[in-house]
Design a protein around this motif. Structure first.
Motif, mmCIF file in Angstrom:
data_model
loop_
_atom_site.group_PDB
_atom_site.id
_atom_site.type_symbol
_atom_site.label_atom_id
_atom_site.label_comp_id
_atom_site.label_asym_id
_atom_site.label_seq_id
_atom_site.Cartn_x
_atom_site.Cartn_y
_atom_site.Cartn_z
ATOM 1 N N GLN A 1 1.128 1.723 -9.015
ATOM 2 C CA GLN A 1 1.402 0.292 -9.060
ATOM 3 C C GLN A 1 1.435 -0.316 -7.666
ATOM 4 O O GLN A 1 0.885 -1.396 -7.434
ATOM 5 C CB GLN A 1 2.740 0.039 -9.763
ATOM 6 N N GLN A 2 2.077 0.375 -6.713
ATOM 7 C CA GLN A 2 2.154 -0.129 -5.340
ATOM 8 C C GLN A 2 0.771 -0.212 -4.706
ATOM 9 O O GLN A 2 0.466 -1.180 -3.997
ATOM 10 C CB GLN A 2 3.057 0.785 -4.505
ATOM 11 N N GLU A 3 -0.072 0.790 -4.961
ATOM 12 C CA GLU A 3 -1.428 0.762 -4.418
ATOM 13 C C GLU A 3 -2.229 -0.401 -4.997
ATOM 14 O O GLU A 3 -2.963 -1.081 -4.270
ATOM 15 C CB GLU A 3 -2.136 2.092 -4.718
ATOM 16 N N LYS A 4 -2.096 -0.634 -6.297
ATOM 17 C CA LYS A 4 -2.812 -1.747 -6.922
ATOM 18 C C LYS A 4 -2.302 -3.086 -6.405
ATOM 19 O O LYS A 4 -3.091 -4.019 -6.162
ATOM 20 C CB LYS A 4 -2.660 -1.684 -8.446
ATOM 21 N N ASP A 5 -0.980 -3.199 -6.225
ATOM 22 C CA ASP A 5 -0.408 -4.445 -5.691
ATOM 23 C C ASP A 5 -0.904 -4.700 -4.270
ATOM 24 O O ASP A 5 -1.230 -5.835 -3.915
ATOM 25 C CB ASP A 5 1.120 -4.373 -5.710
ATOM 26 N N ALA A 6 -0.972 -3.639 -3.457
ATOM 27 C CA ALA A 6 -1.445 -3.789 -2.077
ATOM 28 C C ALA A 6 -2.912 -4.198 -2.054
ATOM 29 O O ALA A 6 -3.320 -5.068 -1.266
ATOM 30 C CB ALA A 6 -1.245 -2.487 -1.313
ATOM 31 N N ALA A 7 -3.713 -3.564 -2.912
ATOM 32 C CA ALA A 7 -5.136 -3.916 -2.981
ATOM 33 C C ALA A 7 -5.317 -5.361 -3.440
ATOM 34 O O ALA A 7 -6.180 -6.090 -2.929
ATOM 35 C CB ALA A 7 -5.863 -2.964 -3.927
ATOM 36 N N ARG A 8 -4.492 -5.784 -4.386
ATOM 37 C CA ARG A 8 -4.565 -7.156 -4.885
ATOM 38 C C ARG A 8 -4.179 -8.160 -3.801
ATOM 39 O O ARG A 8 -4.813 -9.209 -3.655
ATOM 40 C CB ARG A 8 -3.631 -7.284 -6.095
ATOM 41 N N GLU A 9 -3.157 -7.815 -3.013
ATOM 42 C CA GLU A 9 -2.750 -8.700 -1.919
ATOM 43 C C GLU A 9 -3.835 -8.805 -0.846
ATOM 44 O O GLU A 9 -4.097 -9.887 -0.311
ATOM 45 C CB GLU A 9 -1.447 -8.192 -1.295
ATOM 46 N N ARG A 10 -4.498 -7.679 -0.539
ATOM 47 C CA ARG A 10 -5.595 -7.715 0.430
ATOM 48 C C ARG A 10 -6.744 -8.575 -0.075
ATOM 49 O O ARG A 10 -7.349 -9.341 0.682
ATOM 50 C CB ARG A 10 -6.086 -6.294 0.721
ATOM 51 N N GLU A 11 -7.009 -8.449 -1.376
ATOM 52 C CA GLU A 11 -8.088 -9.242 -1.966
ATOM 53 C C GLU A 11 -7.765 -10.734 -1.903
ATOM 54 O O GLU A 11 -8.619 -11.543 -1.540
ATOM 55 C CB GLU A 11 -8.305 -8.809 -3.421
ATOM 56 N N TYR A 12 -6.519 -11.093 -2.231
ATOM 57 C CA TYR A 12 -6.112 -12.497 -2.156
ATOM 58 C C TYR A 12 -6.164 -12.995 -0.718
ATOM 59 O O TYR A 12 -6.560 -14.137 -0.452
ATOM 60 C CB TYR A 12 -4.696 -12.660 -2.712
ATOM 61 N N GLY A 13 -5.756 -12.128 0.226
ATOM 62 C CA GLY A 13 -5.794 -12.517 1.628
ATOM 63 C C GLY A 13 -7.212 -12.788 2.108
ATOM 64 O O GLY A 13 -7.469 -13.752 2.832
ATOM 65 N N GLU A 14 -8.155 -11.929 1.681
ATOM 66 C CA GLU A 14 -9.550 -12.143 2.064
ATOM 67 C C GLU A 14 -10.102 -13.419 1.462
ATOM 68 O O GLU A 14 -10.847 -14.160 2.108
ATOM 69 C CB GLU A 14 -10.387 -10.938 1.617
ATOM 70 N N LEU A 15 -9.752 -13.691 0.200
ATOM 71 C CA LEU A 15 -10.221 -14.920 -0.440
ATOM 72 C C LEU A 15 -9.674 -16.153 0.267
ATOM 73 O O LEU A 15 -10.391 -17.145 0.460
ATOM 74 C CB LEU A 15 -9.800 -14.926 -1.920
ATOM 75 N N GLU A 16 -8.395 -16.097 0.660
ATOM 76 C CA GLU A 16 -7.796 -17.226 1.363
ATOM 77 C C GLU A 16 -8.449 -17.442 2.725
ATOM 78 O O GLU A 16 -8.699 -18.580 3.143
ATOM 79 C CB GLU A 16 -6.300 -17.006 1.526
ATOM 80 N N SER A 17 -8.747 -16.349 3.431
ATOM 81 C CA SER A 17 -9.385 -16.475 4.753
ATOM 82 C C SER A 17 -10.792 -17.044 4.624
ATOM 83 O O SER A 17 -11.212 -17.881 5.434
ATOM 84 C CB SER A 17 -9.425 -15.114 5.439
#
Length: 277
Positions: A257-273
């Protein structure tokens, strides 16, 4: 001419708050209604399984009667209801074996809308293991705990010079009072994994509860076994191992779950950038 917009805005806010309250209330009633449907399905499966259990009770009874320690014993009926009670006990155990996977599936279906598609696919895999763990618990209780408890009680009776005359209801009640609780305890790893998947419990919380859990496991072990140290140890240790296995599997689920949450946060961060550029 000046227009008083404050009163209009206030009225709109009140209407919005009222609508949100109504939607929240409707959502609550919808959840209660959905839960009610799931409980009805579980109860209906339990009743139908009881019917199937009554049909299978006689071969199951004859199979157990051909095993030790009851193989050479003569059981008696002390009441006209003893035979019926015996059939009902067998039917209930068989019904539990059928109903437990269905109950897990219904619980999963209830929480499914709140899970991501990947979590839905992972969670539904737990359902078949519910029956497997129940059978493992049933086997451990029947082949390990029950012979020890039966041997201890008969030894005490013989030491007191008592003539052993067993009723069929008393014998199988003694057996099922050991088998059913232990079989349900073997569902603990699956329940802990499921609760971890729903983010209700965490491995850290389970570690903090370890001392209390050990005490409960030892208490259960000493309650369902004869009052001697060897039997208590032989039963308490597997129950403690069961809790540690639950903690281990909970850690695996939690890390994923933590790995998926981290990957999801990175994905959202890239989309925002990308959106900012």
């Amino acid at each position: 001419m000046a227009v008083d917009r404050s009163s209009g805005a206030s009225a709109d806010d009140n209407r919005l708050k009222k609508r949100l309250r109504e939607e929240g209330l409707m959502s609550l009633f919808e959840h209660i209604g959905e839960l009610r449907k799931r409980v009805i399905v579980i109860f209906a499966v339990l009743v139908l399984s009881m019917v199937a259990g009554l049909l299978l009770a006689d071969p199951a009874y004859r199979l157990l009667m051909a095993q030790e320690p009851v193989k050479d014993m003569e059981l008696h009926a002390f009441s006209l209801w003893d035979g019926i009670g015996m059939y009902m006990k067998f039917a209930f155990v068989i019904a539990l074996l059928i109903t437990i996977p269905v109950a897990f599936y219904q619980i999963w279906s209830f929480v499914k809308p709140g899970l991501h598609p990947a979590e839905q696919r992972a969670t539904v895999r737990y359902v078949p293991y519910a029956a497997l763990l129940f059978v493992l618990g049933l086997s451990f209780a029947y082949f390990v705990i029950f012979p020890m408890a039966f041997g201890f009680t008969t030894t005490v009776s013989r030491n007191l010079g008592l003539e052993e005359t067993y009723g069929v209801t008393q014998y199988f009640a003694f057996m099922f009072n050991i088998l059913i609780p232990v079989s349900l305890l073997f569902e603990l790893p699956l329940v802990i994994m499921f609760l971890t998947k729903l983010r209700i419990v965490t491995p850290q919380r389970l570690k903090k509860m370890r001392r209390v859990a050990y005490f409960i496991m030892v208490l259960i072990g000493t309650t369902i076994t004869p009052p001697d140290v060897i039997s208590d140890i032989l039963v308490s240790i597997p129950l403690i191992v069961l809790y540690e296995a639950s903690l281990f599997f909970s850690g695996i689920v939690y890390r994923k779950q933590q790995e998926k949450d981290a990957a999801r946060e990175r994905e959202y961060g890239e989309l925002e950038s990308h959106a900012q550029t």
